[in-house]
Write a protein that holds these residues in place. Structure first.
Motif, PDB file in Angstrom:
ATOM      1  N   ASP A  66     -14.697  19.094 -58.823  1.00 14.34           N
ATOM      2  CA  ASP A  66     -15.186  17.780 -58.390  1.00 14.34           C
ATOM      3  C   ASP A  66     -15.955  17.851 -57.075  1.00 14.34           C
ATOM      4  OD1 ASP A  66     -14.196  16.467 -60.541  1.00 14.34           O
ATOM      5  OD2 ASP A  66     -12.458  15.620 -59.517  1.00 14.34           O
ATOM      6  N   ASP A  67     -15.710  18.899 -56.299  1.00 15.37           N
ATOM      7  CA  ASP A  67     -16.414  19.036 -55.013  1.00 15.37           C
ATOM      8  C   ASP A  67     -17.627  19.925 -55.218  1.00 15.37           C
ATOM      9  OD1 ASP A  67     -14.786  17.833 -52.717  1.00 15.37           O
ATOM     10  OD2 ASP A  67     -13.265  18.953 -53.811  1.00 15.37           O
ATOM     11  N   LEU A  68     -18.794  19.361 -54.919  1.00 20.19           N
ATOM     12  CA  LEU A  68     -20.021  20.143 -55.034  1.00 20.19           C
ATOM     13  C   LEU A  68     -20.529  20.412 -53.623  1.00 20.19           C
ATOM     14  CD1 LEU A  68     -22.280  19.241 -57.919  1.00 20.19           C
ATOM     15  CD2 LEU A  68     -23.251  20.285 -55.916  1.00 20.19           C
ATOM     16  N   TYR A  98      -6.898  12.466 -49.833  1.00 20.57           N
ATOM     17  CA  TYR A  98      -6.982  13.925 -49.672  1.00 20.57           C
ATOM     18  C   TYR A  98      -5.663  14.531 -49.199  1.00 20.57           C
ATOM     19  CZ  TYR A  98     -12.024  12.983 -49.387  1.00 20.57           C
ATOM     20  OH  TYR A  98     -13.308  12.569 -49.635  1.00 20.57           O
ATOM     21  N   GLY A  99      -5.587  15.870 -49.293  1.00 15.29           N
ATOM     22  CA  GLY A  99      -4.587  16.595 -48.533  1.00 15.29           C
ATOM     23  C   GLY A  99      -5.037  16.566 -47.079  1.00 15.29           C
ATOM     24  N   CYS A 100      -4.069  16.479 -46.149  1.00 13.46           N
ATOM     25  CA  CYS A 100      -4.425  16.308 -44.739  1.00 13.46           C
ATOM     26  C   CYS A 100      -3.751  17.408 -43.914  1.00 13.46           C
ATOM     27  CB  CYS A 100      -3.952  14.924 -44.294  1.00 13.46           C
ATOM     28  SG  CYS A 100      -4.142  14.606 -42.539  1.00 13.46           S
ATOM     29  N   ILE A 111     -10.969  19.817 -48.495  1.00 14.19           N
ATOM     30  CA  ILE A 111     -11.942  19.694 -49.581  1.00 14.19           C
ATOM     31  C   ILE A 111     -11.724  20.895 -50.509  1.00 14.19           C
ATOM     32  CG2 ILE A 111     -13.574  18.194 -48.415  1.00 14.19           C
ATOM     33  CD1 ILE A 111     -15.238  20.667 -47.740  1.00 14.19           C
ATOM     34  N   GLY A 112     -12.221  20.797 -51.722  1.00 14.45           N
ATOM     35  CA  GLY A 112     -11.736  21.703 -52.764  1.00 14.45           C
ATOM     36  C   GLY A 112     -12.157  23.159 -52.737  1.00 14.45           C
ATOM     37  N   ARG A 113     -11.963  23.832 -51.611  1.00 14.13           N
ATOM     38  CA  ARG A 113     -12.210  25.278 -51.555  1.00 14.13           C
ATOM     39  C   ARG A 113     -11.049  25.930 -50.827  1.00 14.13           C
ATOM     40  NH1 ARG A 113     -15.126  23.367 -54.456  1.00 14.13           N
ATOM     41  NH2 ARG A 113     -17.365  23.585 -54.751  1.00 14.13           N
TER      42      ARG A 113
HETATM   43  C1  G1P Z   1      -7.011  17.565 -54.776  1.00 12.39           C
HETATM   44  C2  G1P Z   1      -5.958  18.064 -53.764  1.00 12.39           C
HETATM   45  C3  G1P Z   1      -6.182  17.436 -52.409  1.00 12.39           C
HETATM   46  C4  G1P Z   1      -7.612  17.683 -51.950  1.00 12.39           C
HETATM   47  C5  G1P Z   1      -8.623  17.204 -53.014  1.00 12.39           C
HETATM   48  C6  G1P Z   1     -10.039  17.630 -52.640  1.00 12.39           C
HETATM   49  O1  G1P Z   1      -6.772  16.197 -55.020  1.00 12.39           O
HETATM   50  O2  G1P Z   1      -4.663  17.784 -54.257  1.00 12.39           O
HETATM   51  O3  G1P Z   1      -5.285  17.980 -51.467  1.00 12.39           O
HETATM   52  O4  G1P Z   1      -7.847  17.012 -50.739  1.00 12.39           O
HETATM   53  O5  G1P Z   1      -8.330  17.767 -54.303  1.00 12.39           O
HETATM   54  O6  G1P Z   1     -10.986  17.163 -53.540  1.00 12.39           O
HETATM   55  P1  G1P Z   1      -7.451  15.383 -56.248  1.00 12.39           P
HETATM   56  O7  G1P Z   1      -8.774  14.915 -55.743  1.00 12.39           O
HETATM   57  O8  G1P Z   1      -7.567  16.341 -57.383  1.00 12.39           O
HETATM   58  O9  G1P Z   1      -6.513  14.260 -56.530  1.00 12.39           O
END
Ligand code: G1P
Length: 304
Positions: free
Chosen positions: A139-141, A177-179, A213-215
């Motif tokens: 999902d993160d580009l 997000y995760g923080c 973010i997703g990396r």
């Molecule tokens: C996941 C992770 C989250 C992260 C996020 C980034 O969440 O669980 O910690 O911050 O991706 O895109 P999701 O967006 O899949 O719910």
């Protein structure tokens, strides 16, 4: 003769979780994986695989699920289409068809039960073995002109342990997000030490506005931790919870560092951001950009 091993083996494996249902894009994702939605004229997932390859990771494992066969087909040869294009002498399109299958060595494993991101990553354990590896969320580009993963690999080689990508967000958005709670390091402004992590906190309880973010570049000890991680937020096994344990006890898998990203990132899992990504990338394309920009300018001035 004794063989000498470098202190940190080169990271070659990338894991891409792609089992999600894509409910935010229904009905487009009813029969098509969300990862296959086009961003201009390439499926979103191809950008992610290209990003892994350009950081030197050309062994890619996708964690898939039911209805994800188009992902495998996209990164495979399509002889029928190739021979039709060859017959027509359409070499430009032929190259585009062959590009995804020539990118990387692809592997697939099915997640079975969708028990969360931590569980998806755990499905990679038999393939990854005992080496550090990267995780890229589809999902993160990340804009290819703002390389992030290569910097994370460099920081992992320097410190060992794990490295996550962070971005400062509006504090009101941190619940998405995760923080991470962080401390400064001597490695430069963009590198922090992660001291604590919490998945999707309420803004009032968030330790910072640094969002994951997703990396990720992960130490393989994360697998042992994930095996023992109880379901957390949303009843799912959270990768953030396993990383929190690594950050709390360095003896388990080394430290956790964060690389603070200031470049261009698009959340293609969000419909608004997905549209913005397409408009922006289309404007910047040499072939499509000039015409599209001219149209966009007149559309904005006349219609809005
Ligand atoms: C996941 C992770 C989250 C992260 C996020 C980034 O969440 O669980 O910690 O911050 O991706 O895109 P999701 O967006 O899949 O719910």
């Amino acid at each position: 003769m004794t063989e000498s091993h470098p202190p940190h083996p080169r990271i070659t494996k990338a894991v891409i979780p792609a089992a999600g249902l894509g409910t935010r894009f229904l009905p487009a994702t009813k029969a098509t994986p969300k990862e296959m939605l086009p961003v201009v004229d390439k499926p979103a997932i191809q950008y992610v695989v290209e990003e892994a390859v350009s950081a030197g990771l050309d062994d890619v494992l996708m964690i898939t699920g039911r209805n994800k066969r188009p992902l495998e087909d996209h990164f495979d040869r399509n002889y029928e289409l190739e021979s039709a294009l060859l017959k027509k002498g359409d070499e430009a399109r032929l190259a585009k068809v062959q590009e995804p299958s020539d990118l990387a060595t692809m592997h697939y494993v099915r997640q079975g039960d969708p028990k969360g991101l931590g569980h998806a990553v755990l499905c990679a354990a038999p393939h990854v073995g005992h080496e550090p590896f990267a995780v890229l969320l589809g999902d993160d580009l990340i804009d290819p002109r703002d390389p992030l993963l290569a910097r994370m690999v460099e920081i992992q080689a320097r410190h060992g342990g794990s490295v996550i990508a962070l971005m400062e967000v509006d504090p009101q958005q941190i619940h998405l997000y995760g923080c991470a709670a962080v401390e400064a390091t001597a490695d430069g402004d963009d590198v922090v030490k992660v001291t604590d992590l919490v998945e999707k906190p309420d803004p009032a309880d968030a330790p910072s506005n640094y969002a994951i973010i997703g990396r990720y570049v992960l130490d393989p000890n994360v697998f042992d931790v994930l095996r023992k991680t109880e379901p957390g937020r949303g009843g799912e096994i959270q990768l953030t919870d396993a990383l929190q344990q690594l950050a709390a006890d360095e003896k388990v898998g080394g430290p956790v560092h964060g690389v603070v990203f200031k470049g261009r990132r698009y959340d293609t899992g969000d419909r608004g951001d997905y549209l913005r990504a397409i408009v922006r990338l289309a404007c910047e394309r040499e072939d499509l950009g000039p015409d599209f920009q001219a149209w966009l300018r007149s559309y904005v001035t006349e219609e809005m």
